[in-house]
Write a protein that holds these residues in place. Structure first.
Motif, PDB file in Angstrom:
ATOM      1  N   ARG A  26     -29.670  28.312 -11.936  1.00  0.00           N
ATOM      2  CA  ARG A  26     -31.051  27.866 -11.742  1.00  0.00           C
ATOM      3  C   ARG A  26     -31.576  27.440 -13.109  1.00  0.00           C
ATOM      4  NH1 ARG A  26     -31.565  32.813  -8.945  1.00  0.00           N
ATOM      5  NH2 ARG A  26     -33.070  33.492 -10.483  1.00  0.00           N
ATOM      6  N   TRP A  27     -31.677  26.136 -13.298  1.00  0.00           N
ATOM      7  CA  TRP A  27     -32.119  25.615 -14.593  1.00  0.00           C
ATOM      8  C   TRP A  27     -33.631  25.680 -14.679  1.00  0.00           C
ATOM      9  CZ3 TRP A  27     -28.226  25.562 -17.631  1.00  0.00           C
ATOM     10  CH2 TRP A  27     -26.948  25.342 -17.104  1.00  0.00           C
ATOM     11  N   PRO A  28     -34.161  26.183 -15.786  1.00  0.00           N
ATOM     12  CA  PRO A  28     -35.619  26.240 -15.937  1.00  0.00           C
ATOM     13  C   PRO A  28     -36.208  24.826 -15.942  1.00  0.00           C
ATOM     14  CG  PRO A  28     -34.499  27.330 -17.791  1.00  0.00           C
ATOM     15  CD  PRO A  28     -33.453  26.709 -16.937  1.00  0.00           C
ATOM     16  N   GLU A  29     -37.420  24.731 -15.472  1.00  0.00           N
ATOM     17  CA  GLU A  29     -38.095  23.432 -15.429  1.00  0.00           C
ATOM     18  C   GLU A  29     -38.171  22.837 -16.835  1.00  0.00           C
ATOM     19  OE1 GLU A  29     -42.229  21.443 -13.843  1.00  0.00           O
ATOM     20  OE2 GLU A  29     -41.549  23.353 -13.004  1.00  0.00           O
ATOM     21  N   GLY A  30     -37.858  21.550 -16.929  1.00  0.00           N
ATOM     22  CA  GLY A  30     -37.901  20.856 -18.209  1.00  0.00           C
ATOM     23  C   GLY A  30     -36.593  20.902 -18.978  1.00  0.00           C
ATOM     24  N   PHE A  31     -35.573  21.546 -18.412  1.00  0.00           N
ATOM     25  CA  PHE A  31     -34.267  21.637 -19.076  1.00  0.00           C
ATOM     26  C   PHE A  31     -33.189  21.102 -18.142  1.00  0.00           C
ATOM     27  CE2 PHE A  31     -36.925  24.825 -21.010  1.00  0.00           C
ATOM     28  CZ  PHE A  31     -36.618  24.744 -22.358  1.00  0.00           C
ATOM     29  N   VAL A  32     -32.253  20.370 -18.708  1.00  0.00           N
ATOM     30  CA  VAL A  32     -31.125  19.857 -17.935  1.00  0.00           C
ATOM     31  C   VAL A  32     -29.829  20.207 -18.648  1.00  0.00           C
ATOM     32  CG1 VAL A  32     -32.414  17.950 -16.885  1.00  0.00           C
ATOM     33  CG2 VAL A  32     -31.227  17.584 -19.054  1.00  0.00           C
ATOM     34  N   GLU A  37     -21.145  15.104 -25.580  1.00  0.00           N
ATOM     35  CA  GLU A  37     -20.906  13.699 -25.915  1.00  0.00           C
ATOM     36  C   GLU A  37     -20.499  13.634 -27.383  1.00  0.00           C
ATOM     37  OE1 GLU A  37     -24.559  11.735 -24.863  1.00  0.00           O
ATOM     38  OE2 GLU A  37     -24.337  12.262 -22.745  1.00  0.00           O
ATOM     39  N   ALA A  38     -19.864  12.540 -27.761  1.00  0.00           N
ATOM     40  CA  ALA A  38     -19.319  12.408 -29.117  1.00  0.00           C
ATOM     41  C   ALA A  38     -20.375  12.642 -30.197  1.00  0.00           C
ATOM     42  CB  ALA A  38     -18.679  11.035 -29.285  1.00  0.00           C
ATOM     43  N   THR A  39     -21.599  12.270 -29.924  1.00  0.00           N
ATOM     44  CA  THR A  39     -22.654  12.391 -30.934  1.00  0.00           C
ATOM     45  C   THR A  39     -23.302  13.771 -30.980  1.00  0.00           C
ATOM     46  OG1 THR A  39     -24.239  11.524 -29.335  1.00  0.00           O
ATOM     47  CG2 THR A  39     -23.207   9.926 -30.830  1.00  0.00           C
ATOM     48  N   ASP A  40     -22.852  14.709 -30.146  1.00  0.00           N
ATOM     49  CA  ASP A  40     -23.484  16.027 -30.050  1.00  0.00           C
ATOM     50  C   ASP A  40     -22.939  17.070 -31.020  1.00  0.00           C
ATOM     51  OD1 ASP A  40     -25.200  15.358 -27.904  1.00  0.00           O
ATOM     52  OD2 ASP A  40     -23.578  15.721 -26.458  1.00  0.00           O
ATOM     53  N   ASP A  74     -11.499  21.761 -24.941  1.00  0.00           N
ATOM     54  CA  ASP A  74     -11.625  20.690 -23.957  1.00  0.00           C
ATOM     55  C   ASP A  74     -13.105  20.341 -23.929  1.00  0.00           C
ATOM     56  OD1 ASP A  74     -11.936  19.072 -21.724  1.00  0.00           O
ATOM     57  OD2 ASP A  74     -10.727  20.343 -20.406  1.00  0.00           O
ATOM     58  N   PRO A  75     -13.477  19.115 -24.321  1.00  0.00           N
ATOM     59  CA  PRO A  75     -14.900  18.780 -24.336  1.00  0.00           C
ATOM     60  C   PRO A  75     -15.569  18.964 -22.969  1.00  0.00           C
ATOM     61  CG  PRO A  75     -13.540  16.833 -24.754  1.00  0.00           C
ATOM     62  CD  PRO A  75     -12.636  18.010 -24.753  1.00  0.00           C
ATOM     63  N   ALA A  76     -14.793  18.922 -21.906  1.00  0.00           N
ATOM     64  CA  ALA A  76     -15.352  19.135 -20.566  1.00  0.00           C
ATOM     65  C   ALA A  76     -15.793  20.586 -20.360  1.00  0.00           C
ATOM     66  CB  ALA A  76     -14.334  18.740 -19.503  1.00  0.00           C
ATOM     67  N   LEU A  77     -15.411  21.476 -21.278  1.00  0.00           N
ATOM     68  CA  LEU A  77     -15.800  22.888 -21.181  1.00  0.00           C
ATOM     69  C   LEU A  77     -16.860  23.253 -22.217  1.00  0.00           C
ATOM     70  CD1 LEU A  77     -12.308  24.476 -20.532  1.00  0.00           C
ATOM     71  CD2 LEU A  77     -14.186  24.149 -18.888  1.00  0.00           C
ATOM     72  N   CYS A  78     -17.581  22.255 -22.671  1.00  0.00           N
ATOM     73  CA  CYS A  78     -18.718  22.482 -23.563  1.00  0.00           C
ATOM     74  C   CYS A  78     -19.951  22.001 -22.817  1.00  0.00           C
ATOM     75  CB  CYS A  78     -18.542  21.730 -24.876  1.00  0.00           C
ATOM     76  SG  CYS A  78     -19.824  22.127 -26.066  1.00  0.00           S
ATOM     77  N   PHE A  79     -20.825  22.935 -22.496  1.00  0.00           N
ATOM     78  CA  PHE A  79     -21.985  22.655 -21.663  1.00  0.00           C
ATOM     79  C   PHE A  79     -23.246  22.779 -22.512  1.00  0.00           C
ATOM     80  CE2 PHE A  79     -18.680  24.862 -19.193  1.00  0.00           C
ATOM     81  CZ  PHE A  79     -18.264  23.788 -18.406  1.00  0.00           C
ATOM     82  N   LEU A  80     -24.043  21.727 -22.505  1.00  0.00           N
ATOM     83  CA  LEU A  80     -25.251  21.676 -23.330  1.00  0.00           C
ATOM     84  C   LEU A  80     -26.496  21.679 -22.453  1.00  0.00           C
ATOM     85  CD1 LEU A  80     -24.202  18.887 -25.864  1.00  0.00           C
ATOM     86  CD2 LEU A  80     -23.716  21.342 -25.947  1.00  0.00           C
ATOM     87  N   VAL A  81     -27.518  22.373 -22.904  1.00  0.00           N
ATOM     88  CA  VAL A  81     -28.809  22.362 -22.227  1.00  0.00           C
ATOM     89  C   VAL A  81     -29.788  21.632 -23.136  1.00  0.00           C
ATOM     90  CG1 VAL A  81     -30.673  23.757 -21.263  1.00  0.00           C
ATOM     91  CG2 VAL A  81     -28.294  24.514 -21.028  1.00  0.00           C
ATOM     92  N   ILE A  82     -30.411  20.607 -22.568  1.00  0.00           N
ATOM     93  CA  ILE A  82     -31.308  19.728 -23.316  1.00  0.00           C
ATOM     94  C   ILE A  82     -32.729  19.923 -22.806  1.00  0.00           C
ATOM     95  CG2 ILE A  82     -31.728  17.323 -23.981  1.00  0.00           C
ATOM     96  CD1 ILE A  82     -28.925  18.427 -24.807  1.00  0.00           C
ATOM     97  N   ASP A  83     -33.685  20.011 -23.738  1.00  0.00           N
ATOM     98  CA  ASP A  83     -35.076  20.183 -23.315  1.00  0.00           C
ATOM     99  C   ASP A  83     -35.709  18.830 -23.013  1.00  0.00           C
ATOM    100  OD1 ASP A  83     -35.976  19.024 -25.737  1.00  0.00           O
ATOM    101  OD2 ASP A  83     -36.612  20.937 -26.585  1.00  0.00           O
ATOM    102  N   SER A  84     -36.952  18.845 -22.582  1.00  0.00           N
ATOM    103  CA  SER A  84     -37.637  17.620 -22.143  1.00  0.00           C
ATOM    104  C   SER A  84     -37.860  16.621 -23.276  1.00  0.00           C
ATOM    105  CB  SER A  84     -38.974  17.971 -21.481  1.00  0.00           C
ATOM    106  OG  SER A  84     -39.793  18.666 -22.406  1.00  0.00           O
ATOM    107  N   LYS A  85     -37.716  17.063 -24.521  1.00  0.00           N
ATOM    108  CA  LYS A  85     -37.857  16.154 -25.666  1.00  0.00           C
ATOM    109  C   LYS A  85     -36.508  15.671 -26.182  1.00  0.00           C
ATOM    110  CE  LYS A  85     -42.241  18.107 -26.985  1.00  0.00           C
ATOM    111  NZ  LYS A  85     -42.953  19.050 -27.820  1.00  0.00           N
ATOM    112  N   GLY A  86     -35.437  16.012 -25.463  1.00  0.00           N
ATOM    113  CA  GLY A  86     -34.107  15.569 -25.849  1.00  0.00           C
ATOM    114  C   GLY A  86     -33.419  16.436 -26.888  1.00  0.00           C
ATOM    115  N   ARG A  87     -33.987  17.613 -27.155  1.00  0.00           N
ATOM    116  CA  ARG A  87     -33.399  18.517 -28.152  1.00  0.00           C
ATOM    117  C   ARG A  87     -32.424  19.487 -27.493  1.00  0.00           C
ATOM    118  NH1 ARG A  87     -39.228  20.221 -30.267  1.00  0.00           N
ATOM    119  NH2 ARG A  87     -39.123  20.887 -28.116  1.00  0.00           N
TER     120      ARG A  87
END
Length: 162
Positions: A26-32, A37-40, A74-87
């Motif tokens: 259950r992702w908190p509102e405003g987070f995805v 990605e290569a730039t992360d 494996d980059p597919a096993l790195c999971f990032l959570v991004i806030d509403s401002k892209g951080r």
């Protein structure tokens, strides 16, 4: 592959059996959540440095080649959570052997359920890959709140060799 560092005092290995009790994240509102990605890589290193603040990872130019060239990366096993401002608000960096290498949530994004959602996502990802369980290492003194979270998620202590 380099051997992992030996356990420090108060380090424990925890395990989650990947059975039918898994809950959807259950992702908190405003987070995805999204994949790496290569730039992360630089932002991921900065988050880990902020959260763990122990200098163990070293500078980015040493850390990233060590991580990205590891046989279990494996980059597919790195999971990032991004806030509403892209951080970058949180991340789970996992090894292919169904091991959570790093779970980190930025101090400014804590207490919203990000770590819990990340862990449920990790469990589902490894179950989809056919893993029977997921392990991680944590410290009962330095990460007491994390230990409580992991126990709430159904994780339990196992032997180091387990």
């Amino acid at each position: 592959m380099p051997e992992p560092r030996p356990p420090a005092p108060n380090d424990i290995r925890l395990r989650k059996i990947l059975d039918d009790t898994l809950a959807p994240p259950r992702w908190p509102e405003g987070f995805v959540m999204r994949g790496l990605e290569a730039t992360d890589a630089l932002a991921l290193h900065a988050l880990l440095t902020t959260v763990f603040d122990d200098g163990a990872d070293g500078p980015f130019d040493e850390w990233w080649p060590r991580v990205s060239n590891d046989a279990e990366f494996d980059p597919a096993l790195c999971f990032l959570v991004i806030d509403s401002k892209g951080r970058l608000a949180g991340a789970a960096l996992c090894w292919t052997r169904a091991f959570v290498k790093d779970l980190a949530v930025h101090p400014g994004a804590r207490s919203r359920g990000i770590a819990e959602a990340l862990m449920w996502h990790v469990f589902a990802a490894f179950r989809a890959r056919g893993a029977a369980h997921v392990d991680l290492k944590t410290n009962t003194v330095e990460n007491a709140a994390a230990v409580r979270l992991y126990e709430r998620l159904g994780m339990f202590e196992v032997d180091w060799e387990g």
